[in-house]
Design an enzyme around this catalytic site. Structure first.
Site, PDB file in Angstrom:
ATOM      1  N   GLU A 132      30.755  26.383  36.184  1.00  0.00           N
ATOM      2  CA  GLU A 132      30.546  27.804  36.463  1.00  0.00           C
ATOM      3  C   GLU A 132      31.159  28.652  35.351  1.00  0.00           C
ATOM      4  O   GLU A 132      30.664  29.714  35.005  1.00  0.00           O
ATOM      5  CB  GLU A 132      31.187  28.170  37.806  1.00  0.00           C
ATOM      6  CG  GLU A 132      30.817  29.546  38.294  1.00  0.00           C
ATOM      7  CD  GLU A 132      31.236  29.789  39.738  1.00  0.00           C
ATOM      8  OE1 GLU A 132      32.326  29.331  40.134  1.00  0.00           O
ATOM      9  OE2 GLU A 132      30.477  30.432  40.459  1.00  0.00           O
ATOM     10  N   GLU A 163      42.028  38.181  36.422  1.00  0.00           N
ATOM     11  CA  GLU A 163      43.454  37.827  36.547  1.00  0.00           C
ATOM     12  C   GLU A 163      43.608  36.302  36.592  1.00  0.00           C
ATOM     13  O   GLU A 163      44.505  35.738  35.966  1.00  0.00           O
ATOM     14  CB  GLU A 163      44.052  38.455  37.824  1.00  0.00           C
ATOM     15  CG  GLU A 163      44.196  39.966  37.774  1.00  0.00           C
ATOM     16  CD  GLU A 163      42.865  40.702  37.959  1.00  0.00           C
ATOM     17  OE1 GLU A 163      41.895  40.089  38.467  1.00  0.00           O
ATOM     18  OE2 GLU A 163      42.794  41.884  37.579  1.00  0.00           O
TER      19      GLU A 163
HETATM   20  C1  LIG Z   1      28.581  39.172  42.922  1.00  0.00           C
HETATM   21  C2  LIG Z   1      29.394  38.059  43.510  1.00  0.00           C
HETATM   22  C3  LIG Z   1      28.766  36.883  43.850  1.00  0.00           C
HETATM   23  C4  LIG Z   1      29.515  35.851  44.423  1.00  0.00           C
HETATM   24  N1  LIG Z   1      28.843  34.709  44.795  1.00  0.00           N
HETATM   25  C5  LIG Z   1      29.535  33.711  45.381  1.00  0.00           C
HETATM   26  C6  LIG Z   1      28.866  32.530  45.838  1.00  0.00           C
HETATM   27  O1  LIG Z   1      27.647  32.402  45.698  1.00  0.00           O
HETATM   28  N2  LIG Z   1      29.580  31.581  46.452  1.00  0.00           N
HETATM   29  C7  LIG Z   1      30.929  31.673  46.631  1.00  0.00           C
HETATM   30  O2  LIG Z   1      31.521  30.752  47.173  1.00  0.00           O
HETATM   31  N3  LIG Z   1      31.618  32.784  46.236  1.00  0.00           N
HETATM   32  C8  LIG Z   1      30.945  33.806  45.616  1.00  0.00           C
HETATM   33  N4  LIG Z   1      31.605  34.937  45.214  1.00  0.00           N
HETATM   34  C9  LIG Z   1      33.025  35.070  45.547  1.00  0.00           C
HETATM   35  C10 LIG Z   1      33.954  34.964  44.369  1.00  0.00           C
HETATM   36  O3  LIG Z   1      34.074  33.640  43.952  1.00  0.00           O
HETATM   37  C11 LIG Z   1      35.306  35.557  44.841  1.00  0.00           C
HETATM   38  O4  LIG Z   1      35.099  36.942  45.075  1.00  0.00           O
HETATM   39  C12 LIG Z   1      36.368  35.369  43.813  1.00  0.00           C
HETATM   40  O5  LIG Z   1      36.730  34.024  43.703  1.00  0.00           O
HETATM   41  C13 LIG Z   1      37.633  36.179  44.194  1.00  0.00           C
HETATM   42  O6  LIG Z   1      38.038  35.877  45.471  1.00  0.00           O
HETATM   43  P1  LIG Z   1      38.304  37.040  46.540  1.00  0.00           P
HETATM   44  O7  LIG Z   1      37.141  37.962  46.513  1.00  0.00           O
HETATM   45  O8  LIG Z   1      38.671  36.389  47.820  1.00  0.00           O
HETATM   46  O9  LIG Z   1      39.552  37.852  45.973  1.00  0.00           O
HETATM   47  P2  LIG Z   1      41.072  37.419  46.046  1.00  0.00           P
HETATM   48  O10 LIG Z   1      41.206  36.005  45.603  1.00  0.00           O
HETATM   49  O11 LIG Z   1      41.619  37.784  47.385  1.00  0.00           O
HETATM   50  O12 LIG Z   1      41.705  38.336  44.931  1.00  0.00           O
HETATM   51  C14 LIG Z   1      42.042  39.713  45.164  1.00  0.00           C
HETATM   52  C15 LIG Z   1      42.729  40.227  43.912  1.00  0.00           C
HETATM   53  O13 LIG Z   1      43.955  39.503  43.677  1.00  0.00           O
HETATM   54  C16 LIG Z   1      43.928  38.923  42.375  1.00  0.00           C
HETATM   55  N5  LIG Z   1      44.565  37.602  42.402  1.00  0.00           N
HETATM   56  C17 LIG Z   1      44.325  36.593  43.264  1.00  0.00           C
HETATM   57  N6  LIG Z   1      45.076  35.522  42.977  1.00  0.00           N
HETATM   58  C18 LIG Z   1      45.819  35.846  41.896  1.00  0.00           C
HETATM   59  C19 LIG Z   1      46.785  35.147  41.124  1.00  0.00           C
HETATM   60  N7  LIG Z   1      47.147  33.894  41.400  1.00  0.00           N
HETATM   61  N8  LIG Z   1      47.352  35.802  40.067  1.00  0.00           N
HETATM   62  C20 LIG Z   1      46.987  37.070  39.768  1.00  0.00           C
HETATM   63  N9  LIG Z   1      46.094  37.794  40.470  1.00  0.00           N
HETATM   64  C21 LIG Z   1      45.509  37.183  41.530  1.00  0.00           C
HETATM   65  C22 LIG Z   1      42.468  38.804  42.014  1.00  0.00           C
HETATM   66  O14 LIG Z   1      42.279  38.767  40.608  1.00  0.00           O
HETATM   67  C23 LIG Z   1      41.878  40.058  42.649  1.00  0.00           C
HETATM   68  O15 LIG Z   1      42.062  41.158  41.815  1.00  0.00           O
HETATM   69  C24 LIG Z   1      30.905  35.988  44.635  1.00  0.00           C
HETATM   70  C25 LIG Z   1      31.543  37.183  44.266  1.00  0.00           C
HETATM   71  C26 LIG Z   1      30.793  38.219  43.715  1.00  0.00           C
HETATM   72  C27 LIG Z   1      31.497  39.478  43.324  1.00  0.00           C
END
Ligand SMILES: Cc1cc2nc3c(=O)[nH]c(=O)nc-3n(C[C@H](O)[C@H](O)[C@H](O)COP(=O)(O)OP(=O)(O)OC[C@H]3O[C@@H](n4cnc5c(N)ncnc54)[C@H](O)[C@@H]3O)c2cc1C
Length: 396
Positions: free
Chosen positions: A249, A381
């Site tokens: 990916e 991040e």
């Molecule tokens: C358009 C789009 C399509 C997507 N399609 C898919 C899909 O098909 N299948 C799928 O499974 N997922 C999909 N996703 C999900 C995507 O993989 C997640 O949104 C992404 O991994 C972030 O997880 P979260 O949204 O839970 O945010 P979180 O992990 O909760 O993060 C929230 C914030 O905290 C920060 N953060 C988290 N951990 C840390 C760390 N250790 N250090 C510093 N900062 C940190 C992040 O950078 C972010 O700013 C999609 C997302 C989008 C936007």
């Protein structure tokens, strides 16, 4: 590194260009035909296009030949992507999940029957795939996922919720990660499944994004039965397979080709945008500086893409350098779109279908959609953490 094409690469570039020019849907190049707005019609249109690519030998270019691919090198793959983007060909419907993630994962870890059953239908576009990894409380920290998979005889019974699942509402199959060992924590005790999206016990609820489209979904599993034979690899040992999928990916990317075309379009728009003093935006030194800055940044992006491609050629898998590429293109993408809105003013926000829309609403859509780029496929991040620990050797 010499970035010019070798004679073989130049010949390949010509071959790609010629094929695309001859085979793009009729009226496409003249702008008379475009992807339909209606979701179902769009899927049908893109499936027809995918079939044509497959029949022409242009689907799964970097897959091994025995699975219907062409086994071209990573640099050639970049050439293909550059030409494809330059001609603004239609989207490849199964590219981001089916071809890029599921194919390489099943090829590396799948059972012989899984390869036989699934691979070709990905390339033909007959079966669309989605990726069921993220959950409401497990995104960046995927190892905390909680969707349960209970092994009962020759089945795994799945209960839980996934979210942000792109294309789930259009998909036939899903790569799903579930916790099969209830006593396990973190990355242990997970299994990687191939799930038929039409199985009883699955509810799909589309999520409407700020673009107005429903691209991704919430997916609920309520006692959904998945045949045990649909596990990829071994039950409870799915994490290594997840890592393999995620490496693809964040792997190669030819975003520089799309950005180059967009910067060119912005230059053209700047030349045509009048200012109150009778000059054009293109004569404004600040506008010129911005555009040249984007062009220079994009050149850096292109070189990083080629450097990343040569790492993949040498080592077979993308390295942590892929994270540099992801941060570079996603942040540049957002800056280009923000600038486009500044340049065009309110007209940049008029949507497709309205007479006042510039470039048929392209910029209005892209300005909103580009916000997602620093989130999906690993947030910026998280990419910085990877670079810090795995490239620079800093402590966690
Ligand atoms: C358009 C789009 C399509 C997507 N399609 C898919 C899909 O098909 N299948 C799928 O499974 N997922 C999909 N996703 C999900 C995507 O993989 C997640 O949104 C992404 O991994 C972030 O997880 P979260 O949204 O839970 O945010 P979180 O992990 O909760 O993060 C929230 C914030 O905290 C920060 N953060 C988290 N951990 C840390 C760390 N250790 N250090 C510093 N900062 C940190 C992040 O950078 C972010 O700013 C999609 C997302 C989008 C936007």
């Amino acid at each position: 590194m010499d970035l010019r094409d070798t004679p073989e690469q130049a010949a390949f570039r010509r071959e790609v260009r010629t094929w695309l020019e001859r085979n793009l849907p009729e009226g496409w190049r003249e702008g008379k035909v475009r992807e339909p707005e209606d979701a179902a019609e769009r899927v049908a249109f893109l499936k027809r296009w995918q079939r044509k690519l497959f029949e022409g030998g242009w689907a799964g270019l970097n897959w091994p030949k025995e699975y219907g691919g062409r086994a071209i090198g990573t640099i050639e793959y970049l050439i293909w992507a550059e030409e494809y983007t330059r001609l603004e060909a239609p989207n490849m419907i199964n590219l981001s999940v089916g071809t890029a993630l599921v194919g390489p994962t099943v090829i590396a870890h799948g059972k012989p029957w899984q390869k036989e059953r699934f691979l070709q239908k990905i390339l033909t576009g007959e079966e669309i795939w989605c990726q069921g990894f993220s959950e409401p409380n497990a995104g960046s920290d995927l190892a905390s996922l909680r969707t349960r998979g209970e092994v009962r005889g020759d089945k795994i019974v799945v209960t839980g919720q996934k979210t942000w699942t792109s294309f789930a509402h259009q998909a036939d199959w899903c790569i799903l990660v579930v916790r099969t060992d209830p006593t396990s924590v973190r990355h242990k005790g997970l299994s990687f499944l191939l799930v038929d999206m039409r199985s009883p016990g699955i509810t799909i609820r589309p999520l409407v994004e700020m673009t107005g489209e429903a691209w991704f979904n919430e997916v609920f599993f309520d006692g959904c039965e998945v045949p045990l034979e649909n596990v990829v690899g071994t039950v409870d040992r799915g994490w290594d397979i997840v890592m393999h999928t995620l490496a693809h990916e964040r792997g190669s990317s030819a975003q520089h080709a799309r950005l180059a075309a967009e910067v060119e379009r912005l230059m053209e728009i700047a030349r045509k945008t009048p200012r109150a003093d009778g000059t054009t935006a293109a004569q404004d030194p600040l506008v010129r500086q911005k555009l040249m800055d984007f062009a220079a940044q994009n050149l850096i992006l292109r070189m990083t893409a080629y450097r990343n491609a040569s790492t993949i050629e040498k080592h077979g898998v993308p390295g942590p350098e892929g994270s540099t590429l992801k941060i570079l293109w996603s942040s540049l993408d957002q800056r280009v779109k923000e600038f486009a809105v500044d340049l065009m003013g309110p007209a940049a926000l008029v949507r497709r279908g309205d007479d006042l829309a510039i470039d048929d609403g392209y910029w209005a859509y892209e300005a909103l959609w580009s916000r997602a780029a620093t989130i999906y496929a690993g947030t910026s991040e998280v990419q910085r953490n990877i670079i810090a620990t795995r490239v620079l050797g800093l402590p966690r």
